[in-house]
Design a protein around this motif. Structure first.
Motif, short mmCIF file in Angstrom:
data_model
loop_
_atom_site.label_atom_id
_atom_site.label_comp_id
_atom_site.label_asym_id
_atom_site.label_seq_id
_atom_site.Cartn_x
_atom_site.Cartn_y
_atom_site.Cartn_z
N THR A 1 14.65 -4.37 3.21
CA THR A 1 14.10 -4.21 4.80
C THR A 1 13.47 -5.44 5.05
O THR A 1 13.16 -6.39 4.36
CB THR A 1 13.19 -2.83 4.87
OG1 THR A 1 12.86 -2.79 6.19
CG2 THR A 1 12.18 -3.19 3.83
N THR A 2 13.31 -5.57 6.11
CA THR A 2 12.32 -6.48 7.03
C THR A 2 11.19 -5.83 7.72
O THR A 2 10.19 -6.67 8.13
CB THR A 2 13.08 -7.35 8.03
OG1 THR A 2 13.52 -6.58 9.06
CG2 THR A 2 14.28 -8.19 7.39
N GLU A 3 11.08 -4.58 7.43
CA GLU A 3 10.05 -3.89 8.21
C GLU A 3 8.71 -3.83 7.18
O GLU A 3 8.96 -3.86 6.13
CB GLU A 3 10.29 -2.36 8.36
CG GLU A 3 11.43 -2.41 9.03
CD GLU A 3 11.25 -2.40 10.60
OE1 GLU A 3 10.07 -2.51 11.19
OE2 GLU A 3 12.20 -3.06 11.22
N THR A 4 7.53 -3.91 7.98
CA THR A 4 6.39 -3.86 7.00
C THR A 4 5.89 -2.50 6.95
O THR A 4 4.86 -2.26 6.05
CB THR A 4 5.15 -4.88 7.80
OG1 THR A 4 5.12 -4.29 9.15
CG2 THR A 4 5.53 -6.39 7.84
N GLU B 1 0.81 -1.11 0.07
CA GLU B 1 -0.15 -0.03 -0.11
C GLU B 1 1.11 1.47 0.12
O GLU B 1 1.64 1.53 0.99
CB GLU B 1 -0.87 0.06 1.14
CG GLU B 1 -1.96 -1.11 1.62
CD GLU B 1 -2.50 -1.00 2.62
OE1 GLU B 1 -2.78 0.01 3.22
OE2 GLU B 1 -2.91 -2.04 3.18
N THR B 2 0.56 2.30 -1.11
CA THR B 2 1.32 3.52 -1.02
C THR B 2 0.26 4.58 -1.30
O THR B 2 -0.68 4.20 -2.22
CB THR B 2 2.41 3.12 -1.93
OG1 THR B 2 2.03 3.29 -3.23
CG2 THR B 2 3.52 2.45 -1.45
N PRO B 3 0.39 5.79 -1.03
CA PRO B 3 -0.32 6.75 -1.79
C PRO B 3 0.00 6.99 -3.14
O PRO B 3 0.99 6.64 -3.72
CB PRO B 3 -0.27 7.96 -1.01
CG PRO B 3 1.30 7.58 -0.42
CD PRO B 3 1.46 6.37 -0.22
N GLN B 4 -1.17 7.02 -4.01
CA GLN B 4 -0.91 7.20 -5.39
C GLN B 4 -0.32 8.58 -5.67
O GLN B 4 0.32 8.89 -6.51
CB GLN B 4 -2.24 7.05 -6.14
CG GLN B 4 -2.73 5.67 -6.31
CD GLN B 4 -4.02 5.64 -7.02
OE1 GLN B 4 -4.38 6.62 -7.95
NE2 GLN B 4 -4.51 4.45 -7.34
N VAL B 5 -0.63 9.60 -4.92
CA VAL B 5 -0.30 10.88 -5.02
C VAL B 5 0.21 11.64 -3.71
O VAL B 5 -0.22 11.27 -2.69
CB VAL B 5 -1.32 12.08 -5.41
CG1 VAL B 5 -0.66 13.42 -5.50
CG2 VAL B 5 -1.88 11.57 -6.88
N VAL B 6 1.47 11.83 -3.72
CA VAL B 6 1.95 12.44 -2.37
C VAL B 6 2.13 14.19 -2.74
O VAL B 6 2.98 14.49 -3.59
CB VAL B 6 3.37 12.00 -2.03
CG1 VAL B 6 3.79 12.84 -0.76
CG2 VAL B 6 3.31 10.60 -1.81
N ALA B 7 1.19 14.88 -2.08
CA ALA B 7 1.13 16.47 -2.12
C ALA B 7 1.97 17.27 -1.11
O ALA B 7 1.92 16.83 0.14
CB ALA B 7 -0.17 16.81 -2.17
N LEU B 8 2.63 18.14 -1.47
CA LEU B 8 3.49 18.85 -0.75
C LEU B 8 2.76 20.09 -0.48
O LEU B 8 1.78 20.40 -1.43
CB LEU B 8 4.73 19.12 -1.28
CG LEU B 8 5.85 18.02 -1.26
CD1 LEU B 8 5.46 16.64 -1.88
CD2 LEU B 8 7.15 18.45 -1.54
N PRO B 9 2.97 20.78 0.58
CA PRO B 9 2.35 22.03 0.82
C PRO B 9 2.49 23.23 -0.29
O PRO B 9 3.73 23.00 -0.73
CB PRO B 9 2.56 22.61 2.24
CG PRO B 9 3.97 21.91 2.60
CD PRO B 9 3.96 20.45 1.68
N ASN B 10 2.01 24.10 -0.41
CA ASN B 10 2.21 25.07 -1.44
C ASN B 10 3.30 26.11 -0.87
O ASN B 10 3.56 26.10 0.37
CB ASN B 10 1.02 26.30 -1.28
CG ASN B 10 -0.20 25.92 -2.08
OD1 ASN B 10 0.08 24.89 -2.85
ND2 ASN B 10 -1.38 26.25 -1.86
N ILE B 11 4.32 26.40 -1.81
CA ILE B 11 5.51 27.17 -1.19
C ILE B 11 5.39 28.52 -1.89
O ILE B 11 5.45 28.73 -3.00
CB ILE B 11 6.67 26.29 -1.93
CG1 ILE B 11 6.72 24.93 -1.56
CG2 ILE B 11 7.86 26.95 -1.62
CD1 ILE B 11 7.64 24.09 -2.53
N SER C 1 3.41 -2.91 3.56
CA SER C 1 3.67 -4.32 2.88
C SER C 1 3.96 -5.54 3.62
O SER C 1 4.29 -5.61 4.77
CB SER C 1 4.58 -3.98 1.86
OG SER C 1 5.91 -4.11 2.54
N SER C 2 3.51 -6.65 2.65
CA SER C 2 4.13 -7.85 3.38
C SER C 2 4.43 -8.55 2.15
O SER C 2 3.95 -8.57 1.06
CB SER C 2 3.13 -8.71 4.30
OG SER C 2 2.02 -9.04 3.59
N CYS C 3 5.66 -9.52 2.12
CA CYS C 3 6.01 -10.32 1.17
C CYS C 3 5.74 -11.86 1.77
O CYS C 3 6.79 -12.21 2.56
CB CYS C 3 7.48 -9.80 0.80
SG CYS C 3 8.00 -10.21 -0.89
#
Length: 123
Positions: free
Chosen positions: A89-92, A2-12, A37-39
């Motif tokens: 990594t081994t992290e989920t 699972e990841t976000p499809q879009v990562v929005a940053l604040p207005n600059i 994730s899990s593999c």
């Protein structure tokens, strides 16, 4: 995975660029997202980050050369110099921070984006 499809940053605001040389980080406008994730069948896996955008200073750069989007896993910068970076990594749950750097051209008002694909592979 699972990841976000879009990562929005604040207005600059344009003032954030004042006095910044090429390659300087634009502080205070970061965003963090999580990869969950899990593999199955293994406890260790790799995330592969790939960009088709031009690369500058190991970051994914905008087509107009005004901004560079940099990725960090903790304090470690993911070097996209070859258009691919890998984390083992081994992290989920893995947090990725997106930071901005000034590129070679003066900043332009508008929306800027780059595309990075994340894939998971067993180790």
């Amino acid at each position: 995975m699972e990841t976000p499809q879009v990562v929005a940053l604040p207005n600059i605001p344009m003032a954030a660029f004042d006095g910044l040389p090429q390659g300087a980080q634009i502080s205070g406008y970061d965003a963090t997202f999580s990869i969950i994730s899990s593999c199955i069948g293994t406890t260790s896996h790799r995330y592969r980050f790939t960009t088709q955008n031009r690369v500058a200073n190991g970051c994914s750069g905008t087509d107009d050369s005004t901004l560079q989007f940099c990725l960090y896993n903790g304090d470690t910068k993911l070097d996209l110099a070859t258009q691919t970076a890998v984390i083992s990594t081994t992290e989920t749950n893995t947090d990725i921070k997106v930071t901005l750097q000034r590129d070679v051209n003066p900043p332009q008002v508008g929306t800027h984006s780059v595309f990075v694909t994340v894939t998971i592979e067993p180790e």
